[in-house]
Structure formats: C-alpha cells, structure tokens
Design an enzyme around this catalytic site. Structure first.
Site, PDB file in Angstrom:
ATOM      1  N   GLU A 222      40.362  -3.940  32.658  1.00 57.79           N
ATOM      2  CA  GLU A 222      41.754  -4.128  32.236  1.00 57.79           C
ATOM      3  C   GLU A 222      42.308  -2.774  31.844  1.00 57.79           C
ATOM      4  O   GLU A 222      41.700  -2.055  31.056  1.00 57.79           O
ATOM      5  CB  GLU A 222      41.787  -5.099  31.048  1.00 57.79           C
ATOM      6  CG  GLU A 222      43.127  -5.194  30.328  1.00 57.79           C
ATOM      7  CD  GLU A 222      44.270  -5.590  31.247  1.00 57.79           C
ATOM      8  OE1 GLU A 222      44.184  -6.652  31.882  1.00 57.79           O
ATOM      9  OE2 GLU A 222      45.263  -4.824  31.346  1.00 57.79           O
TER      10      GLU A 222
ATOM     11  N   ALA B 154      55.687 -20.240  28.647  1.00 55.25           N
ATOM     12  CA  ALA B 154      54.651 -20.987  27.907  1.00 55.25           C
ATOM     13  C   ALA B 154      54.593 -22.454  28.307  1.00 55.25           C
ATOM     14  O   ALA B 154      54.255 -23.314  27.512  1.00 55.25           O
ATOM     15  CB  ALA B 154      54.864 -20.854  26.395  1.00 55.25           C
TER      16      ALA B 154
ATOM     17  N   HIS C 174      53.849 -26.528  33.871  1.00 59.04           N
ATOM     18  CA  HIS C 174      54.785 -27.345  34.650  1.00 59.04           C
ATOM     19  C   HIS C 174      54.080 -28.553  35.249  1.00 59.04           C
ATOM     20  O   HIS C 174      52.909 -28.479  35.623  1.00 59.04           O
ATOM     21  CB  HIS C 174      55.398 -26.504  35.775  1.00 59.04           C
ATOM     22  CG  HIS C 174      56.197 -25.352  35.273  1.00 59.04           C
ATOM     23  ND1 HIS C 174      57.480 -25.495  34.806  1.00 59.04           N
ATOM     24  CD2 HIS C 174      55.891 -24.036  35.140  1.00 59.04           C
ATOM     25  CE1 HIS C 174      57.943 -24.309  34.413  1.00 59.04           C
ATOM     26  NE2 HIS C 174      56.996 -23.409  34.606  1.00 59.04           N
TER      27      HIS C 174
ATOM     28  N   GLU D 287      53.374 -15.837  40.770  1.00 58.83           N
ATOM     29  CA  GLU D 287      54.483 -15.939  39.812  1.00 58.83           C
ATOM     30  C   GLU D 287      54.529 -17.392  39.332  1.00 58.83           C
ATOM     31  O   GLU D 287      53.578 -18.140  39.547  1.00 58.83           O
ATOM     32  CB  GLU D 287      55.778 -15.509  40.502  1.00 58.83           C
ATOM     33  CG  GLU D 287      55.984 -16.234  41.819  1.00 58.83           C
ATOM     34  CD  GLU D 287      57.398 -16.176  42.343  1.00 58.83           C
ATOM     35  OE1 GLU D 287      58.307 -15.868  41.569  1.00 58.83           O
ATOM     36  OE2 GLU D 287      57.599 -16.465  43.511  1.00 58.83           O
ATOM     37  N   SER D 288      55.595 -17.802  38.699  1.00 56.05           N
ATOM     38  CA  SER D 288      55.701 -19.179  38.220  1.00 56.05           C
ATOM     39  C   SER D 288      55.531 -20.136  39.399  1.00 56.05           C
ATOM     40  O   SER D 288      56.063 -19.867  40.473  1.00 56.05           O
ATOM     41  CB  SER D 288      57.072 -19.399  37.583  1.00 56.05           C
ATOM     42  OG  SER D 288      57.186 -20.719  37.148  1.00 56.05           O
TER      43      SER D 288
ATOM     44  N   CYS E 277      50.719 -12.528   5.732  1.00 57.65           N
ATOM     45  CA  CYS E 277      52.016 -12.745   6.383  1.00 57.65           C
ATOM     46  C   CYS E 277      52.666 -13.938   5.710  1.00 57.65           C
ATOM     47  O   CYS E 277      52.171 -15.050   5.804  1.00 57.65           O
ATOM     48  CB  CYS E 277      51.799 -13.002   7.873  1.00 57.65           C
ATOM     49  SG  CYS E 277      53.208 -13.736   8.712  1.00 57.65           S
TER      50      CYS E 277
ATOM     51  N   CYS F  26      55.698 -15.467   6.001  1.00 54.21           N
ATOM     52  CA  CYS F  26      56.482 -16.496   6.708  1.00 54.21           C
ATOM     53  C   CYS F  26      55.564 -17.474   7.434  1.00 54.21           C
ATOM     54  O   CYS F  26      55.790 -18.673   7.410  1.00 54.21           O
ATOM     55  CB  CYS F  26      57.450 -15.869   7.695  1.00 54.21           C
ATOM     56  SG  CYS F  26      58.504 -14.601   6.990  1.00 54.21           S
TER      57      CYS F  26
ATOM     58  N   CYS G 232      60.666 -12.756   8.984  1.00 58.48           N
ATOM     59  CA  CYS G 232      60.763 -11.345   8.568  1.00 58.48           C
ATOM     60  C   CYS G 232      60.200 -10.414   9.630  1.00 58.48           C
ATOM     61  O   CYS G 232      60.301  -9.209   9.501  1.00 58.48           O
ATOM     62  CB  CYS G 232      60.143 -11.122   7.193  1.00 58.48           C
ATOM     63  SG  CYS G 232      58.408 -10.633   7.175  1.00 58.48           S
TER      64      CYS G 232
END
Lengths: 124, 424, 485
Positions: free
Chosen positions: C34, C49, C52, C341-342, C405, C407, C442
């Site tokens: 990678e 995300a 389908h 692709e999608s 964190c 939030c 935030c």
C-alpha cells in the site's frame, strides 16, 4: 497635524482625534467620551505602554509552561525584547502565584510575575 | 467522594466555580464540581492575556490569575472538585453518570444540578471552507491550548479567519512566540471583536486586517500550503476577480462560539433557539426543577466577570432549592422585541416583581440585531407601557449589553414583557 | 524483511483487503503493498457507505452479477468481521408520473438481477418509512436488502482478519514496476525494494490502469477520475431512517440522502471533473450542488447543521464502463480488477471470491489452513455500550474511563486499541477513522492536543513527528519556546 487613536482602556474603544501644533504639543482632543481617553492619547504620544502576558518554561512541574505578566504596563517598545528574554528562562517547579520571575525587567522598574502557580508532581 | 450531593456543578470554569462557591456560602451541604479537564478553571488557564476581573475584582487580571482566586476560595470552602472526569448523562430526576480513569464509572444523585459546561468553537465545517483536508487548519482555542498549555507551536506562517477577540489575541500571542501572522481576514464589513484588541493585538504588531474578505479555498493536501482569500460584497457574496493566494502553513479559525448543551438536552432542559442555551429565569433556573444553568452554556458572554456573576446567581438559587426555600414559580416571559437578537433570562418569576417594596437587582443580558452608532434606548415594555428604560451611547451586535434592573421597576407588570432597542 | 511471497496484492482498499482476507484461508504467503500510510485511504473511505441492493446495474453485466452476490455475502460477512452494518433498505423516490414509470423499469431490472423483495410504495407508505421526505414525492421503489456500513471500518476489519490469519501488510510501499521473465510475472518492484512472487492481484483502484500498463496488459484501459463531494450533518439536529435516491439519470444514481451507521445524515455525491487522481478538494460550487440536490429529497436540510464535508474520487474506467475482473491474457500471473467504481463496495466480497476462483483456474492449489479463523472481534466501543458494560470495561482497564473526544465519547482505551491493533493506527486520521474520534460537532478541536500527546507517548516519537496523515502532514513543528530570536 492630526493623529487618530482608538482608546484601549475600556471595551468601548473610542476613536479619538488629536491635533498637534508644530512643536508636537497637543492643541485639541476630540472623540473621547471620558478623561481616561484623553490621558490615553497623551500617554500614546509620549510614553506608550502595554501589558505583556506570555509564558515561561518550567522544569519538573505538572505543566511545561507557567503563565506570566508584567505587573504594570511596560514601555511598548520593550514588549518584543522582553518576550524574547522570557523565552530563555527556565523556572523550577513549584512556582507560586505572584512569584517574581524577573525583578525590574529591562530596567523599567516593573516586575514580571507568575499569574498562576505550577505545581510539582504530587500537588506541591 | 460521596454518591449523593446537595449540589453538583458540571464544569469547573468561571461559571461553575462561582456557582459552587455561592451555593456553599448560601448553605448547601456537600457541593461537588465535575470537570473534564485535568485542572480547574475551564478555558481560563489557557487565556493567559489580561483583561479579566474589572467587574468582580475591580482589577485587570490575566485569565489564570482570575481563575486562581476562585479555585483557592473553592478549596477553602471545602468544595470537592473531581478532575479529568466526563459527565456522560444527566436525567431529569437529577441522577448523573460520569467516568474517569481513577475512580471508574461514577453515579451520583444530586439535590440540585448546575449546568456550567461552557461553549465550543465553530469549526471549518460550520462555515464550509472548501478545499482538501490537510493538517494545519485549527480553531483558535485549540492553538491557544497548544501554545500556552502544551508548549507546542502548530505552525510558522498563519492566516487567521475571523476578527473575534480570540483570533486577534492569538495573532499577538503567535507573534510574541516568533511565528508570522500574515493576515487576519473578516467576512463582515466591521470588526467582530473589541476595537481595543485590534489596536493592541494587530496594529501594535503591524498585522494587516482585511474586512469584507473570506477564505474561498484551502490549498494543500498533507499540510496547508496556501489559502485563497476573496472579497465579499454587501450581501456577503464573493466578488469575482478579487481572489488572492496567500502562502501559509496554518489557517486559524476564530469564527464564533456555540453553547455546549448536549447534556442539557439529555436532562430534558428546553433550549432557546436564539441563544442556543437553556431558557432560564432570573435565578438561572431551567424548566426542570432543581436544574440551573450559568455562563456560556446559556448564552455567549463577552466578559468573564458576567459569566461568574451568572454562576453566583445560579449557585445561590440552587442552594436555596435544596434547602426547600424555593417555591414553584409563575412566570412572565421576557421577549426579544424590535432590534433585539436575544435576551437572557427568557422569563421572570412574577413573585420576584410583584412586591413594590422589594428591591432586588436582576441582570438582563441582551444582544442587538444591528449596529447603532449613536445613543440608543433599551426599554422593557408591558404592552405599550414602558416599565424600565436604559440609555447606551452605542450598541453593537458583537457587544453584549448588561442591564441591572431593580425588580421594583417591573412591579406593575401585567403579563409578558418585551425588550426593545431604538434610537428614538 | 521477507521478500518472497506466493501472492502480492497491490492496494489495501476494500477489494485488496477482502481479497487478502479470503486468501488468508489457504496455505499461501500473501503480501499487501500500500503506498499510503494506512489501509483504505483512497475511495474506500470516502464514498456513500452504501451496500446497494443491486437493481441498478444493467442485467447481464459483471456489475449486476457482482452487486447481487456481494450484497448477499455482506449480510453474513459483516457480523463475522464485526463490522457495524445496518439493514436500512433503500428508496428511489419519484416526484412525477414520468418518474413512476422509471420506478417500474427499475423494478423489472431488479427481477432480472435477482434482487429480492423490491416493491413500489405509494405516497403514504413512503411517508411512514421516511417522515422527512419531500411532500411532493408520489411513490418510491423500496429495496429491503440495501444496507449502510462504516466503509473504513469494513476495510479495517477485513485487513485485521487477514493479518490475524498470517497476511503481511506493508504501508508507504509504492508499486513501481513488475519483474517479468518470459511472459510470466515473477515479482514486483516497489519503493521499499523488490518482492518475488508467483501471482499479483491488481487491486490498485484509481491507479489500476497505471499498474496493468506496466505489465503490458489492457494497455488501452484508462481511468478518468471523477470526484464526488459529500456533506455530513449533526445527528442532534436531523436524522433519517433510510437510504434515499432520486430517480437515476444517465449521469448515474444521482445525489442521495442517507443515514449512516453513526446516525448522521450524509448527502452526496455530485459528479465533477478532477484535477488528478489525488484531487480530493471540495469546492463551494460542488458542495452547493450536493446540498441543492439533496434538498429535493429532504427539504428540511439546513446548511447550518453541517459538521463535515469531504470528497471522494471514483475509479471510472473507459470502454463499456463495466467492472473488469479477469486473468490478464497478455502476461501470466496477473489478475486485474479494473474500473471498480460504484457499486464496488457492495460488490467487493463477490469480486474477492471471484479472484479465488480465478487463482484456482490458473492452477493454484489452494489448500485450506486448519486453523483459519474467519471471525474478527471488534474493539470495544464505549459510546454504544450500556452503563453495565461500561462499568465492567473501565474496571478491566481504567484507560476506558478517560474520555478524550467529548462529542463522540471516545476513550483513551479505544485510542490505545487503535494504536496497538493488528493493523495499527499511526496517525491522527488513522485513529479518527478507527474510533470516530473527532468526527462530531467540535471536529477534533478538543481532542487534538490530547491525541498528539498519546501518539507521541505510544509511538515513542516527539510531538513534532506526530502527523495527521503521514509524512508531510505534521501537526506541530517546535516547542513554543524553541525559537531562534
């Protein structure tokens, strides 16, 4: 000659205009809403001062830095030099609130003091 | 640490510390403050600049010194402060859950709760600055913490978006520590912070300010390489052809503050959409019995002194509540009228203003909708009748106006009251 | 460093990592190279995300086959790999009678593609499923098998499971060329040296055209990157229940509005030209196009409640536009996965399994390992736990009691898990993607200083070397007081 200032003595920030004669003496001050404004302008023309707030390195503390300030405003042209001088200092923890960091800073007669304590580990 | 307290305060900032102190002094038994940071003081320990304390201490103090006075008093009074602890939930029946790594998972029951969580900064996404997502885009408060507390400099060459006070103060701070602040840009045609900060933070250090200008785009993939600024017209739309690219490695955002009310919502507290904070009465009581709120969690203040004042009011009344000296009140609403953006408190206890003889002072904080250059009158109206009138030399949206109103002035009120601003 | 493997996979996106995971079942040594510092840095972590349902691709295409199969596999694979996966179903919303006839065509296509449960909802049924839908909507196509997942979490889960079963990942290792001996691939060259291998799987996504060209295979294939912008909204302000599409056009599936596994509303993508394959910069025009597009589905969206924006790049191939999943015919030892692709994410498990078939067809004897463990347990996620679970977790390890964190309520324990996981996070963004730290209101303003300190401590590096996303993205550059003047 006219010079314009914004007063920094209170949040209102009056825009003040002064008229100077050929000798540089003030002949008129307008735009201020109180006497403090007039005093501010006089000081800006003859002895402009600012409060310096910065930090100083601390060794052996719960924090790496201690906040410090000039107890009273110092001449404006000393601010950058003092900030640079304070970068070279390292304090040892604990530092107490109000502790003098530099006495008579840059010959101004004004002390630089800690504005808050920095403890040593263990809460001392 | 106990599991029950008379008063639990969420947040050890200027509002929370003052609230806890006042609650204790009023007669509350056990008082606990829960603080998420590893030291008390809220944002003040990182606000090392002066300008604090003119109302409460009649002195000009740096933030840490202002906080230190309160921290010492809280210690002396035996108020418990639990640090590094996050409150996870508050229920309407005043049960609190929290956690830290020392004591684990914590559960408390409180006689009264004071919400003093403060606020957070608006971010890049709130104002949608396009571009990639490189390192080097920070909010002003984050940079303030890095530079003043952690001892770390996040960049060499900064552009600052937003002429709010924190942005200008950080411009000076970064300059004093040897960084370059290339420019401060402001979307509005006027400064949004105090003019004195323009003088002592920008002008003194020859830092240029561009009004009616915004950041069009952030350039750089890994780290910020440049920002593209653009001028805006009167309706804040970009003017094409005015783009300017400024090479820099950091963009600092000072684009406003938002009250932090996630816990308030969990507790069932009703928020005022105008302020973003709980709707309170003049005692800082929320709609939930025994839950009070004070400081920037209620509305964004300009001066920390008034944050502490609000904390004191909340503290006194929370203590009285736990001592059974508070009855369920009837209210008149306090409504923002012409020229007024928001008002705190949002309602006033009728029993407080019914008695002509009583003479208690209440604080009313308001913000105007637009700038008034000359004399303005702020009136509290009962229908057409003016109950109270106050004159200010000017009014600006950026500057909060605090009215100290003697309740006897409102004694004749017959219903909801409206606050209006006019130049007459 | 070991430099001899049976199989090398180029690219650690969802295709590369799932292929690695399925290959880890067999007695093979597998290497994933990678070029970035972490898995799934490219389109695999910046997309819609969505898994389908599969009614959209033209029947008979590779896309249609892979999507339908992939969707079915995901439903069992996600729990096996501990991936947060929500079976939301999806809606295609019609606002005119003309649109309704298009819904009917899609329903027929769904039948041809073997997609179960697809039906047309009337206005009332639609409103019940999605109360915030545009009141002008007249009908919708309902596909119950569509789902949403955390895309980076899925890539990570596949990679972690692969590593747990013996696969090696090398990061910041960029493929530069093939080593070819008499028409057969015998290895690859990278920026970190040469690796000898028998088989190479080209899962390089956006860069797959450049990789295959180096082998002299499919030299006419090229990828024209097209970018799509997204906006994310504060879940305290607005939530949706479904994945909602407009009626598709020739340009594609259009700008959608969707819930995410995290409860946010996500809108996007548009379809814009790119300035190169790594151009992930959002632009004001693109963001407004997305917003205005999604507002046609959900009129109550308010720009004030946007908490994040990002941009993903599609690996749009030339030619028919269909996926290419094949053994290269020009050279031996190469399997090409091109133009994914999608709906690439939805198709990924099916593509990965197809790669296994292709390897078998090439003569690889794939012997199953007796100790292969297909299950990957996710790390604790404090925010999603009950109070009882939280109490136990902190009692076991106090680091889970420190919330870093505010939030998203992400604890130091979760951050340490991310840093010390089988596929470790080494950057701020690496932790962010694994834990959701800094993704809330935030946007990291609170956690930045704390995370810099944790990364510096755990990696044993000075704060100045802590990066957001690898070298060149350092967050701080000196101590406050370390200034020359």
């Amino acid at each position: 000659m006219e010079r314009k200032f914004v007063c920094i003595r209170c949040p209102q920030g009056c825009e003040i205009t002064t008229t100077l004669n050929g000798n540089g003496a003030i002949t008129e001050i307008t735009g201020n809403s109180c006497r403090i404004g007039a005093d501010f302008v006089k000081a800006e023309l003859t002895d402009a001062r600012r409060t310096l707030t910065t930090t100083v390195r601390v060794s052996g503390g719960t924090r790496p830095l201690c906040p410090v300030w000039t107890e009273k405003p110092v001449p404006k042209d000393k601010v950058l030099d003092l900030a640079a001088q304070l970068r070279t200092i390292t304090l040892n923890a604990p530092v107490s609130a109000g502790q003098i960091i530099i006495k008579n800073a840059a010959g101004t007669g004004i002390n630089i003091v800690a504005s808050a304590p920095v403890m040593a580990p263990g809460g001392k | 640490m106990n599991t029950t307290y008379d008063v639990v305060v969420v947040g050890a900032g200027p509002a929370g510390l003052a609230a806890a102190i006042e609650a204790k002094k009023t007669g509350a038994g056990d008082v606990l403050i829960i603080e998420r940071n590893d030291e008390p003081g809220g944002i003040l320990p990182q606000c090392i600049h002066n300008g604090f304390g003119s109302v409460i201490f009649k002195k000009d103090l740096p933030g840490p010194a202002y906080a230190y006075n309160f921290i010492e008093e809280a210690k002396t009074l035996g108020i418990e402060i639990v640090l590094d602890t996050m409150v996870l939930n508050i229920t309407p029946d005043k049960k609190i859950t929290a956690a830290n790594s020392r004591d684990g998972f914590l559960e408390f029951e409180a006689g009264a709760i004071i919400l003093a969580m403060g606020c957070r900064e608006r971010t890049r996404a709130n104002i949608r600055v396009p571009g990639d997502r490189p390192a080097g885009v920070f909010t002003a408060g984050t940079v303030q913490r890095l530079v003043n507390i952690e001892g770390l400099m996040p960049g060499k060459n900064f552009v600052i978006l937003g002429s709010g006070d924190i942005g200008m103060i950080m411009a000076r701070r970064l300059t004093l520590e040897g960084a370059n602040v290339l420019k401060v840009v402001e979307l509005m045609p006027c400064l949004t912070g105090l003019r004195r900060n323009y003088v002592q933070c920008l002008q003194d250090f020859n830092i240029p300010l561009s009004l009616s200008t915004t950041i069009k785009r952030i350039i750089g993939k890994k780290r910020v390489e440049a920002v593209e600024t653009v001028k805006v017209d009167e309706s804040l739309n970009p003017i094409s052809g005015t783009q300017e690219t400024i090479a820099c490695d950091s963009l600092l955002l000072s684009v406003g503050l938002i009250p932090e009310n996630e816990l308030s919502k969990k507790a069932g507290v009703i928020l005022d959409p105008l302020t973003g904070g709980p709707a309170v009465d003049e005692n800082m009581a929320t709609n939930i019995n025994g839950i009070y709120a004070a400081g920037n969690v209620v509305t964004i203040y300009d001066l920390v002194d008034y944050v502490s004042k609000a904390g004191m009011i909340a503290g006194t009344n929370a203590a009285l509540y736990t001592m059974g000296k508070s009855s369920s009140p009837k209210y008149y609403r306090l409504i923002p009228g012409d020229g007024v953006r928001s008002v705190v408190p949002q309602r006033i206890n009728t029993s407080n203003i019914a008695l002509k003889s009583s003479s208690t002072e209440i604080l009313i904080e308001l913000r105007v909708l637009h700038e008034f250059d000359s004399k303005v009158f702020i009136d509290i109206m009962d229908g057409d009748k003016v109950l109270y009138s106050h004159m200010e030399k000017y009014a600006r949206p950026a500057e909060m106006i605090t009215l100290r109103v003697d309740t006897s002035k409102l004694a004749g009120a017959t219903g909801d009251l409206t606050v209006v601003v006019s130049s007459k | 460093m070991k430099n001899k493997y049976d199989v090398v996979i180029i690219g650690s996106g969802i295709i590369g990592s799932l292929t690695a995971r399925y290959l880890s079942r067999y007695n093979l040594s597998v290497l994933v190279v990678e070029k970035e510092i972490d898995v799934g840095m490219c389109p695999s972590s910046a997309n819609s995300a969505i898994i389908h349902a599969g009614y959209d691709p033209k029947p008979g295409t590779m896309k249609a086959e892979m999507n339908a199969k992939g969707n079915r596999i995901w439903h069992s694979l996600a729990p096996e790999l501990g991936i947060v996966f929500e079976k939301t179903g999806s809606l295609v919303v019609a606002t005119s009678e003309d649109d309704v006839s298009k819904l009917k065509q899609l329903q027929e296509q769904a039948a041809a593609n073997n997609i179960p449960g697809v039906e047309i909802l009337d206005k009332e049924q639609l409103k019940t499923r999605e109360p915030l839908i545009n009141p002008e909507a007249v009908a919708a196509l309902w596909a119950p098998t569509a789902a949403v997942l955390d895309p980076f979490g899925a890539v990570l889960a596949a990679a972690e499971n692969a590593v747990a079963n013996g696969v090696t990942y090398l990061f910041e290792t960029e493929f530069t060329d093939f080593i070819i001996d008499s028409g057969r691939i015998t290895g690859i060259r990278t920026t970190k040296g040469d690796f000898i291998c028998r088989r190479v799987i080209n899962a390089a996504g956006l860069y797959a055209d450049e990789v295959t060209r180096k082998a002299g295979a499919r030299i006419d294939f090229s990828i024209t990157p097209r970018k799509g912008s997204y906006l994310i909204f504060d879940p305290m302000k607005i939530t949706l229940k479904n994945v909602i599409f407009p009626v598709p056009s020739e340009m594609g599936k259009g700008i959608l509005a969707s819930t995410t596994t995290h409860g946010n509303v996500l809108i996007g993508p548009n379809n814009e030209a790119c300035d190169g394959k790594n151009d992930t910069a959002t632009g004001e025009d693109g963001l407004m196009e997305v917003f205005n597009g999604a507002k046609r589905l959900i009129p109550s969206l308010d720009l004030k409640n946007v908490i994040a924006q990002y941009c993903g790049v599609r690996a749009k191939g030339n030619g028919t536009g269909d996926f290419i999943v094949e053994k290269a015919s020009e050279v031996q030892g190469l399997i090409n996965l091109l133009g994914i692709e999608s709906p690439g994410f939805a198709s990924a498990p099916a593509i990965a399994l197809r790669v296994i078939e292709l390897l078998k067809e090439s003569g690889e004897k794939l012997e199953e390992k007796p100790d292969w463990n297909p299950v990957r347990k996710p790390f604790p996620h404090f925010h999603r736990m009950s109070n009882v679970e939280r109490k136990k977790l902190i009692a076991k390890n106090p680091a889970y009691g420190r919330i870093v964190c505010r939030c998203e309520e992400i604890t130091e324990g979760e951050i340490l898990d991310a840093i010390h996981s089988p596929v470790p996070a080494r950057t701020y963004d690496g932790i962010k993607r694994r834990t959701w730290m800094g993704t809330g209101r935030c946007q990291g303003a609170f956690d930045y200083p704390r995370v810099i300190a944790i990364l510096s401590r755990e990696l044993g590096i000075p704060a100045e070397e802590v990066t957001k996303k690898g070298k060149g993205s350092e967050l701080v550059y000196r101590g406050t007081k370390e200034c020359a003047q």
